[in-house]
Design a protein around this motif. Structure first.
Motif, PDB file in Angstrom:
ATOM      1  N   LEU A  37      -1.263   5.904   9.205  1.00 17.76           N
ATOM      2  CA  LEU A  37      -0.411   6.679   8.287  1.00 17.76           C
ATOM      3  C   LEU A  37      -1.242   7.454   7.264  1.00 17.76           C
ATOM      4  CD1 LEU A  37       2.301   3.941   7.544  1.00 17.76           C
ATOM      5  CD2 LEU A  37       2.675   6.073   8.816  1.00 17.76           C
ATOM      6  N   GLY A  38      -2.535   7.193   7.250  1.00 19.85           N
ATOM      7  CA  GLY A  38      -3.413   7.881   6.296  1.00 19.85           C
ATOM      8  C   GLY A  38      -3.361   7.286   4.903  1.00 19.85           C
ATOM      9  N   ARG A  39      -2.872   6.061   4.764  1.00 14.98           N
ATOM     10  CA  ARG A  39      -2.757   5.440   3.443  1.00 14.98           C
ATOM     11  C   ARG A  39      -3.961   4.573   3.093  1.00 14.98           C
ATOM     12  NH1 ARG A  39       1.727   5.788   0.585  1.00 14.98           N
ATOM     13  NH2 ARG A  39       3.480   6.852   1.570  1.00 14.98           N
ATOM     14  N   VAL A  40      -4.723   4.181   4.101  1.00 16.99           N
ATOM     15  CA  VAL A  40      -5.919   3.368   3.863  1.00 16.99           C
ATOM     16  C   VAL A  40      -7.027   3.952   4.719  1.00 16.99           C
ATOM     17  CG1 VAL A  40      -6.929   1.115   4.398  1.00 16.99           C
ATOM     18  CG2 VAL A  40      -4.755   1.217   3.208  1.00 16.99           C
ATOM     19  N   ARG A  41      -8.243   4.044   4.133  1.00 15.49           N
ATOM     20  CA  ARG A  41      -9.350   4.599   4.921  1.00 15.49           C
ATOM     21  C   ARG A  41      -9.886   3.534   5.874  1.00 15.49           C
ATOM     22  NH1 ARG A  41     -13.671   6.948   3.120  1.00 15.49           N
ATOM     23  NH2 ARG A  41     -14.164   5.222   1.750  1.00 15.49           N
ATOM     24  N   ALA A 101      -9.909  -0.663   5.608  1.00 11.65           N
ATOM     25  CA  ALA A 101      -9.148  -1.526   6.528  1.00 11.65           C
ATOM     26  C   ALA A 101     -10.086  -2.533   7.189  1.00 11.65           C
ATOM     27  CB  ALA A 101      -8.444  -0.677   7.578  1.00 11.65           C
ATOM     28  N   ASP A 102     -11.270  -2.061   7.592  1.00 16.38           N
ATOM     29  CA  ASP A 102     -12.251  -2.967   8.218  1.00 16.38           C
ATOM     30  C   ASP A 102     -12.599  -4.109   7.272  1.00 16.38           C
ATOM     31  OD1 ASP A 102     -12.644  -2.021  10.767  1.00 16.38           O
ATOM     32  OD2 ASP A 102     -14.045  -0.466  10.112  1.00 16.38           O
ATOM     33  N   LEU A 132      -2.485  -3.358   8.528  1.00 16.57           N
ATOM     34  CA  LEU A 132      -3.674  -2.577   8.145  1.00 16.57           C
ATOM     35  C   LEU A 132      -3.902  -1.432   9.128  1.00 16.57           C
ATOM     36  CD1 LEU A 132      -6.046  -5.515   7.114  1.00 16.57           C
ATOM     37  CD2 LEU A 132      -5.056  -3.776   5.599  1.00 16.57           C
ATOM     38  N   GLY A 133      -3.739  -1.722  10.425  1.00 15.21           N
ATOM     39  CA  GLY A 133      -3.914  -0.677  11.437  1.00 15.21           C
ATOM     40  C   GLY A 133      -2.933   0.463  11.214  1.00 15.21           C
ATOM     41  N   HIS A 162       0.830  -1.213   0.000  1.00 20.07           N
ATOM     42  CA  HIS A 162       0.000   0.000   0.000  1.00 20.07           C
ATOM     43  C   HIS A 162       0.860   1.257   0.000  1.00 20.07           C
ATOM     44  CE1 HIS A 162      -3.057  -2.960   1.089  1.00 20.07           C
ATOM     45  NE2 HIS A 162      -3.925  -2.092   0.610  1.00 20.07           N
ATOM     46  N   GLY A 163       2.118   1.117  -0.395  1.00 20.92           N
ATOM     47  CA  GLY A 163       2.953   2.292  -0.638  1.00 20.92           C
ATOM     48  C   GLY A 163       3.699   2.832   0.563  1.00 20.92           C
ATOM     49  N   ALA A 164       3.618   2.167   1.724  1.00 16.74           N
ATOM     50  CA  ALA A 164       4.360   2.673   2.886  1.00 16.74           C
ATOM     51  C   ALA A 164       5.840   2.319   2.740  1.00 16.74           C
ATOM     52  CB  ALA A 164       3.799   2.068   4.167  1.00 16.74           C
ATOM     53  N   ASP A 165       6.687   3.176   3.284  1.00 17.31           N
ATOM     54  CA  ASP A 165       8.129   2.909   3.290  1.00 17.31           C
ATOM     55  C   ASP A 165       8.436   2.066   4.530  1.00 17.31           C
ATOM     56  OD1 ASP A 165      10.897   2.982   3.235  1.00 17.31           O
ATOM     57  OD2 ASP A 165      10.991   4.993   4.121  1.00 17.31           O
ATOM     58  N   VAL A 166       8.846   0.822   4.316  1.00 17.05           N
ATOM     59  CA  VAL A 166       9.013  -0.119   5.430  1.00 17.05           C
ATOM     60  C   VAL A 166      10.462  -0.570   5.530  1.00 17.05           C
ATOM     61  CG1 VAL A 166       8.174  -2.247   6.480  1.00 17.05           C
ATOM     62  CG2 VAL A 166       6.732  -1.020   4.872  1.00 17.05           C
TER      63      VAL A 166
END
Ligand SMILES: Cc1cc2nc3c(=O)[nH]c(=O)nc-3n(C[C@H](O)[C@H](O)[C@H](O)COP(=O)(O)OP(=O)(O)OC[C@H]3O[C@@H](n4cnc5c(N)ncnc54)[C@H](O)[C@@H]3O)c2cc1C
Length: 529
Positions: A396-400, A404-405, A390-391, A67-71
């Motif tokens: 991070l504001g990347r998924v609403r 996520a639910d 997901l949490g 989902h595009g996060a830098d991990v």
């Protein structure tokens, strides 16, 4: 998955992949350099730093990166996989054996993580979390971005500080150490330790093995030893053979969880074909030295109905390795040092880290997943890792939140199913506390780092009747002050203090975890990069 720095091993060469992971659609391709493959963080300021590349860490990192996060994933091992999906060194050319990639779920997880743009610092220990108000909080505070936690790591590039927006701790668990007469002899190992030799090094660490304990892992490891060509003299399980009534009661937990049971049945089949005696209701009462001072024989005894050894049933079995598997202890030291709230969960292996339904710990910005929240198996760890991912994406504001639910719904269903089996296994294969207490003598070493015996702790308790907690006994006896920081002696010491003072184990508490939570060179403290 890419790795930062040319001196480190390539994660998945035996699978034919390079270290430059394929980016998913929409994400920038990974470069294998310090530059972040996605997101906005720099090498030391990722969106999420994950400690641990086992099932929980890999599952979380994959969801986050997809989902595009830098991990950034940090693990003290050289290759990802954690305990169950452990892999041999990349340079090994021999295929087969019980490597992590031989298990379909492990293959899928490792492959998905390798395909995701996740940065990877192998051979790197995370030894402290600072900035949360716990002790030594001004360590390396000067250049830290305000409001962020500081994760101190030490690896091939020396000490490096990471300033993640969010921190996910998935440090897993380790074999429960059990003190009894002779347990410090060379040749007495844990079942998990023996498995590491076989899985990661393709090495059988001995000639004639006895496996003993209470956890089904001893059956799995015994079967792996047979497959590797070792001689297994006996498997002794200090639990009762499950009867028809128990099997009937277990049916609801078994539904949807047959894979794990099939693994146990396969191991039993291997042992039966190799004519290895598997004895239930039998426990180790002592490890005995041979002529050269290393393990020569194992003393075994039958267990009575009250879980104590039956006098007169003792017998000796010659062996040069005794592999013990009494269960696992969650590796909570880093989370405790950071200041996360804990609770005592006997079925989960002892002290575990509290979390909410998105795996958020009590400390803002910190998530936990996998066996640090309670020992429950790789499938549960994987599911918790996904939830944590997901949490964190929501935070991070990347998924609403509604997305996520929706994505979490099947994961939560899976978790419920796995928890039923974990509960059943914890009940059926609980360590036999009464039997373990019955075989401890005053001479038995409790803390092997500081060489503190059971007798020394008993004497301290007699001499200082006000001592009632693990920390208080630690201060008086030095038990828990050595290299391992109490990871080895804490469960045994807490059980002993509880028994001697007539308290519940939970009331005895745990040792305070202090940085460095794992051994590091002194220079790591003087030169925080
Ligand atoms: C020794 C052992 C053998 C096992 N064998 C089996 C088996 O054969 N079959 C089975 O079904 N289950 C087995 N299990 C249980 C299974 O491994 C776990 O259920 C599962 O791996 C838990 O996943 P996890 O992600 O929570 O943790 P883990 O898989 O334990 O992964 C945690 C990772 O965190 C890393 N780590 C921990 N602390 C730090 C730190 N401070 N800094 C950097 N890295 C750190 C570790 O190196 C590890 O790679 C075994 C467990 C153990 C402990």
């Amino acid at each position: 998955m890419t790795h930062d720095g040319p001196q480190w091993t390539t994660p998945f060469p035996e699978d034919g992949r390079t270290d430059a992971g394929q980016a998913p659609a929409g994400a920038a391709p990974s470069t294998g350099s310090e530059a972040a493959p996605a997101g906005t963080g720099s090498a030391a300021e990722p969106d999420v730093a994950v400690v641990g590349a086992g099932p929980a860490g890999l599952a979380a990192a994959t969801v986050l990166a997809e989902h595009g996060a830098d991990v950034l994933v940090v693990d003290e091992q050289l290759r990802p996989g954690g305990q169950i999906y452990r892999q041999p060194p990349a340079s090994f050319t021999e295929r087969g054996g019980p490597a992590g990639t031989a298990i379909p779920a492990g293959r899928r997880l490792l492959s998905a993580a390798a395909d995701a743009p996740v940065r990877w610092w192998p051979g790197t220990v995370a030894w402290g979390v600072f900035g949360a108000g716990a002790g030594l909080d001004d360590f390396a505070a000067a250049d830290a971005p305000p409001g962020r936690l500081r994760l101190a790591t030490h690896g091939p590039a020396g000490t490096r500080l990471v300033h993640p927006r969010l921190l996910l701790l998935t440090a897993g668990a380790y074999d429960l150490p059990v003190p009894f007469p002779g347990w410090t002899l060379p040749g007495v190992l844990t079942a998990g330790g023996v498995q590491v030799f076989v899985k990661a090094q393709r090495l059988v660490p001995g000639r004639r093995f006895v496996l003993a304990g209470a956890h089904p892992l001893v059956l799995v490891v015994a079967a792996q030893l047979i497959a590797a060509g070792a001689e297994v003299a006996e498997v002794a399980l200090a639990v009762r053979r499950p009867g028809v009534a128990a099997a009937w009661r277990a049916l609801p937990a078994v539904a949807g969880n047959t894979g794990k049971l099939a693994e146990g049945a396969r191991a039993l089949g291997t042992l039966r074909r190799a004519r290895v005696p598997v004895r239930f209701g039998t426990m180790v009462t002592a490890a005995l030295p041979g002529a050269d001072g290393t393990l020569g024989a194992v003393r075994l005894a039958d267990l009575a109905a009250d879980d104590t050894p039956v006098p007169g049933t003792e017998r000796e079995v010659g062996a040069d390795v005794l592999a013990l598997g009494y269960g696992f202890v969650p590796s909570t030291e880093l989370a405790r040092q950071a200041g996360c709230a804990t609770r005592y969960d006997a079925a989960g292996g002892g002290w575990v880290i509290e979390h909410d339904r998105w795996q958020r710990a009590s400390l803002p910005g910190v998530y936990v997943a996998g066996e640090v929240t309670g020992v429950a198996g790789a499938e549960q760890a994987t599911a918790e890792g996904r939830l944590a991912g997901l949490g964190a994406l929501v935070e991070l504001g990347r998924v609403r939140p509604p997305t996520a639910d929706r994505l979490a719904r099947p994961v939560r269903r899976e978790l419920r199913r796995r928890r039923r089996l974990a509960g059943l296994l914890a009940d059926t294969f609980a360590p036999p506390d009464a039997a373990l207490a019955a075989v401890r003598t005053d001479d038995t070493v409790l803390c092997r780092c500081e060489e503190v015996t059971v007798g020394a702790v008993r004497a301290a308790l007699r001499g200082h009747p006000h001592l009632r907690t693990a920390n208080a006994v630690k201060l008086v006896t030095r038990a828990g002050m050595g290299m391992c920081q109490g990871r080895s002696c804490q469960p045994g010491l807490c059980a002993l203090v509880a028994a001697e003072t007539g308290q519940e184990v939970a009331a005895v508490g745990s040792y305070t975890a202090r940085p460095p939570v794992k051994p590091i060179p002194l220079t790591a403290l003087s030169d925080p990069g």
